[in-house]
Design a protein around this motif. Sequence first.
Motif, PDB file in Angstrom:
ATOM      1  N   VAL A   1     -25.444  55.090  27.654  1.00  0.00           N
ATOM      2  CA  VAL A   1     -25.677  54.167  28.769  1.00  0.00           C
ATOM      3  C   VAL A   1     -25.799  52.752  28.212  1.00  0.00           C
ATOM      4  O   VAL A   1     -26.560  52.497  27.271  1.00  0.00           O
ATOM      5  CB  VAL A   1     -26.941  54.552  29.552  1.00  0.00           C
ATOM      6  CG1 VAL A   1     -27.212  53.533  30.651  1.00  0.00           C
ATOM      7  CG2 VAL A   1     -26.787  55.945  30.147  1.00  0.00           C
ATOM      8  N   SER A   2     -25.041  51.823  28.803  1.00  0.00           N
ATOM      9  CA  SER A   2     -25.021  50.458  28.281  1.00  0.00           C
ATOM     10  C   SER A   2     -26.006  49.533  28.991  1.00  0.00           C
ATOM     11  O   SER A   2     -26.538  48.604  28.375  1.00  0.00           O
ATOM     12  CB  SER A   2     -23.608  49.873  28.400  1.00  0.00           C
ATOM     13  OG  SER A   2     -23.153  49.940  29.744  1.00  0.00           O
ATOM     14  N   SER A   3     -26.269  49.779  30.298  1.00  0.00           N
ATOM     15  CA  SER A   3     -27.207  48.888  30.980  1.00  0.00           C
ATOM     16  C   SER A   3     -27.741  49.552  32.242  1.00  0.00           C
ATOM     17  O   SER A   3     -27.070  50.381  32.863  1.00  0.00           O
ATOM     18  CB  SER A   3     -26.538  47.557  31.349  1.00  0.00           C
ATOM     19  OG  SER A   3     -25.537  47.751  32.328  1.00  0.00           O
ATOM     20  N   VAL A   4     -28.966  49.177  32.569  1.00  0.00           N
ATOM     21  CA  VAL A   4     -29.606  49.593  33.822  1.00  0.00           C
ATOM     22  C   VAL A   4     -30.254  48.344  34.394  1.00  0.00           C
ATOM     23  O   VAL A   4     -31.075  47.710  33.729  1.00  0.00           O
ATOM     24  CB  VAL A   4     -30.666  50.694  33.600  1.00  0.00           C
ATOM     25  CG1 VAL A   4     -31.278  51.102  34.930  1.00  0.00           C
ATOM     26  CG2 VAL A   4     -30.065  51.896  32.890  1.00  0.00           C
TER      27      VAL A   4
ATOM     28  N   LYS B   1     -28.375  49.483  39.393  1.00  0.00           N
ATOM     29  CA  LYS B   1     -27.026  49.691  38.889  1.00  0.00           C
ATOM     30  C   LYS B   1     -27.099  50.229  37.457  1.00  0.00           C
ATOM     31  O   LYS B   1     -27.800  49.670  36.620  1.00  0.00           O
ATOM     32  CB  LYS B   1     -26.227  48.397  38.935  1.00  0.00           C
ATOM     33  CG  LYS B   1     -24.766  48.531  38.549  1.00  0.00           C
ATOM     34  CD  LYS B   1     -24.043  47.218  38.815  1.00  0.00           C
ATOM     35  CE  LYS B   1     -22.551  47.311  38.542  1.00  0.00           C
ATOM     36  NZ  LYS B   1     -22.264  47.366  37.099  1.00  0.00           N
ATOM     37  N   VAL B   2     -26.358  51.334  37.207  1.00  0.00           N
ATOM     38  CA  VAL B   2     -26.312  51.954  35.893  1.00  0.00           C
ATOM     39  C   VAL B   2     -24.875  51.889  35.381  1.00  0.00           C
ATOM     40  O   VAL B   2     -23.929  52.252  36.097  1.00  0.00           O
ATOM     41  CB  VAL B   2     -26.770  53.433  35.953  1.00  0.00           C
ATOM     42  CG1 VAL B   2     -26.808  54.047  34.553  1.00  0.00           C
ATOM     43  CG2 VAL B   2     -28.128  53.533  36.633  1.00  0.00           C
ATOM     44  N   ASP B   3     -24.680  51.456  34.148  1.00  0.00           N
ATOM     45  CA  ASP B   3     -23.359  51.362  33.524  1.00  0.00           C
ATOM     46  C   ASP B   3     -23.373  52.113  32.197  1.00  0.00           C
ATOM     47  O   ASP B   3     -24.394  52.173  31.497  1.00  0.00           O
ATOM     48  CB  ASP B   3     -22.974  49.904  33.279  1.00  0.00           C
ATOM     49  CG  ASP B   3     -22.862  49.115  34.574  1.00  0.00           C
ATOM     50  OD1 ASP B   3     -21.912  49.361  35.329  1.00  0.00           O
ATOM     51  OD2 ASP B   3     -23.745  48.273  34.822  1.00  0.00           O
ATOM     52  N   TRP B   4     -22.199  52.674  31.830  1.00  0.00           N
ATOM     53  CA  TRP B   4     -22.083  53.399  30.559  1.00  0.00           C
ATOM     54  C   TRP B   4     -20.657  53.284  30.031  1.00  0.00           C
ATOM     55  O   TRP B   4     -19.729  52.892  30.745  1.00  0.00           O
ATOM     56  CB  TRP B   4     -22.453  54.869  30.752  1.00  0.00           C
ATOM     57  CG  TRP B   4     -21.658  55.581  31.807  1.00  0.00           C
ATOM     58  CD1 TRP B   4     -20.478  56.241  31.663  1.00  0.00           C
ATOM     59  CD2 TRP B   4     -21.993  55.662  33.200  1.00  0.00           C
ATOM     60  NE1 TRP B   4     -20.041  56.739  32.860  1.00  0.00           N
ATOM     61  CE2 TRP B   4     -20.955  56.413  33.829  1.00  0.00           C
ATOM     62  CE3 TRP B   4     -23.044  55.192  33.987  1.00  0.00           C
ATOM     63  CZ2 TRP B   4     -20.962  56.687  35.192  1.00  0.00           C
ATOM     64  CZ3 TRP B   4     -23.043  55.466  35.341  1.00  0.00           C
ATOM     65  CH2 TRP B   4     -22.018  56.211  35.932  1.00  0.00           C
TER      66      TRP B   4
ATOM     67  N   LEU C   1     -17.199  54.332  35.585  1.00  0.00           N
ATOM     68  CA  LEU C   1     -18.193  54.163  34.523  1.00  0.00           C
ATOM     69  C   LEU C   1     -19.428  53.423  35.031  1.00  0.00           C
ATOM     70  O   LEU C   1     -20.161  52.825  34.242  1.00  0.00           O
ATOM     71  CB  LEU C   1     -17.571  53.415  33.341  1.00  0.00           C
ATOM     72  CG  LEU C   1     -16.391  54.121  32.668  1.00  0.00           C
ATOM     73  CD1 LEU C   1     -15.795  53.245  31.575  1.00  0.00           C
ATOM     74  CD2 LEU C   1     -16.823  55.466  32.091  1.00  0.00           C
ATOM     75  N   THR C   2     -19.671  53.482  36.308  1.00  0.00           N
ATOM     76  CA  THR C   2     -20.820  52.789  36.879  1.00  0.00           C
ATOM     77  C   THR C   2     -21.233  53.484  38.165  1.00  0.00           C
ATOM     78  O   THR C   2     -20.422  54.163  38.805  1.00  0.00           O
ATOM     79  CB  THR C   2     -20.485  51.315  37.164  1.00  0.00           C
ATOM     80  OG1 THR C   2     -21.640  50.639  37.630  1.00  0.00           O
ATOM     81  CG2 THR C   2     -19.375  51.191  38.199  1.00  0.00           C
ATOM     82  N   ILE C   3     -22.474  53.312  38.532  1.00  0.00           N
ATOM     83  CA  ILE C   3     -22.963  53.806  39.816  1.00  0.00           C
ATOM     84  C   ILE C   3     -24.109  52.902  40.256  1.00  0.00           C
ATOM     85  O   ILE C   3     -24.866  52.390  39.420  1.00  0.00           O
ATOM     86  CB  ILE C   3     -23.421  55.275  39.742  1.00  0.00           C
ATOM     87  CG1 ILE C   3     -23.646  55.845  41.151  1.00  0.00           C
ATOM     88  CG2 ILE C   3     -24.675  55.425  38.877  1.00  0.00           C
ATOM     89  CD1 ILE C   3     -23.880  57.343  41.165  1.00  0.00           C
ATOM     90  N   THR C   4     -24.208  52.676  41.564  1.00  0.00           N
ATOM     91  CA  THR C   4     -25.330  51.930  42.118  1.00  0.00           C
ATOM     92  C   THR C   4     -26.199  52.895  42.911  1.00  0.00           C
ATOM     93  O   THR C   4     -25.745  53.488  43.894  1.00  0.00           O
ATOM     94  CB  THR C   4     -24.843  50.785  43.020  1.00  0.00           C
ATOM     95  OG1 THR C   4     -24.063  49.874  42.233  1.00  0.00           O
ATOM     96  CG2 THR C   4     -26.020  50.036  43.619  1.00  0.00           C
TER      97      THR C   4
END
Length: 540
Positions: free
Chosen positions: A279-282, A291-294, A328-331
């Motif tokens: 996971v790259s950012s939350v 928002k979660v990114d990976w 590669l992302t979800i909100t």
Amino acid sequence: TFQIGDRGDGGARWGGWIDETMIFDTEFSAQDVAQLYTWDKDDMGFSDTTIVAGTTYSYLAMMDSSFVRDVGGLTKKVTTGISNLSSITAASPPDQVTGLSGTDGSPPQIDWTTPNSSGAITGYKVYRDTVLHDTLGVVLTYQDTTNVTIGNTYAYTVSAFNAIGEGAQSASVSVIAATPPDAPTSVDATAVPNQINLTWVTPASDNGSAITGYKIFRTDNLVTPMATLGVVNLWNGDASGTIGVSYTYNVHAINAMGDSPAGVSDTVVHGNVPAQVIVSSVAALLGLAIKVDWGEPVANGYVISSYVVESTVNGGTSWTSVGTPNALTITHQSLTEANNYQYRVAAVNAIGTGAYSATTTPAVTAGDVPDAPSGHSATQGIAEIGLAWAEPDDHEYSIDEYRIYRSLTTGGTYTLLVDSLTGLTHTDTSLTVNQAYFYKIQAHNSLGWSADSTIISATAGDVPDQVTGLTSTAVAGSKIDLAWTAPSDNSNAITNYLVEHSDNNSTWTTKATVGNVTTYQAVYASGDNGTTKYWRVSAT
């Protein structure tokens, strides 16, 4: 069997009447003659049943006459003729065949050992299911190719024969007419994590010989089997492949006859579940969202089809599904304000679900932008307007600034007046007197700007203009009537007037403060009659 013939003269006898003929076996010397059999003078043959097969015997026949002679004082019959010596070896049919063995196959085969025989064996007879099936020469093996049905079991016996006759049949042996099995069918290769498994359907026929197992080959090496199994219908499995490489498998059934043709599998890629996600950012978003990114992990041979995203609000004690995106992302939306959320993400391909990412840290609080400022006001000043407001709800993220937009009409275009305000007041200066101004205020936190406040307005004002038209009229009774013209109030209503008087037009004294009127009657003492009074009026 020994035959005796006459002299060939039509029945003439040897020198007289012949009383009897004596047969002696051949095991004699000149002093050792054994009488074997005596028979009537009319018999012309003899069968010796006391012999031992394989032994050679010699025979002669002696004829004695019907007269006697005195021999040494004894009366004896005198032998008047002895046949030529005849030798013959005693013989019999061969012994029973032994050592009969069978070999299943197509054709079925039987083998045996040579039995004892007093005479040369000239051949063998093969019986199948008690019926004479074939007659052979001098051999010790036989393959049955006549009217053989695959899968049938046949009972065989064998006998030997020679010039004398046929020996006894051997003990029976059962032989199955068989071939290798049919090929396995429906061979299915299935990729599982880092392995390929196989299943198949048992061949339609074992072709007369029970299936004892299976051999598995991979088509990149058809010489050495990958596995030799018992009587099963699955193999778990091939873990030796290379990720991303396609493989095909051959499955052979085994019986005593050999290996079946190959049952061929479908072609399958050796793969694994995707590698672990990182996971790259939350980040918290406005509107109670996070928002979660990976990054995309290694797919391990199969395209990543989706991701599994889960959240926890209790440090990982329990997890709740957030969604299965293919991006590669979800909100994560519709969250509960003030809850602290952590996440984990796993990638999915056709093989399965990979390892979850590490749980994200630190936890992120669900919040929102501030509410619009309220409790606000606009206060008129001299060429300025004072603005004030109350601090709104920051929704878990501290307010770090305010900004104010201004317009000259309520429905006009609002332009930014000022930003980066950290307090709850602001004075808008250098305004045009009597000009109305309209204001909207916004609050900001790290999630964004609030909605606009409701519009407030005020008009820039000033002190009233100078009073004009002031008149004074003396009236009886020591009174003076004053009157004036109301000046411009400069957008701020006149509340009263200050009336001042002076005796010398230099030193002024307040005579009265009146309301918003334009007349005033000044009353003096009678002693002031005849004095000059100076007047001035100012509006407030």
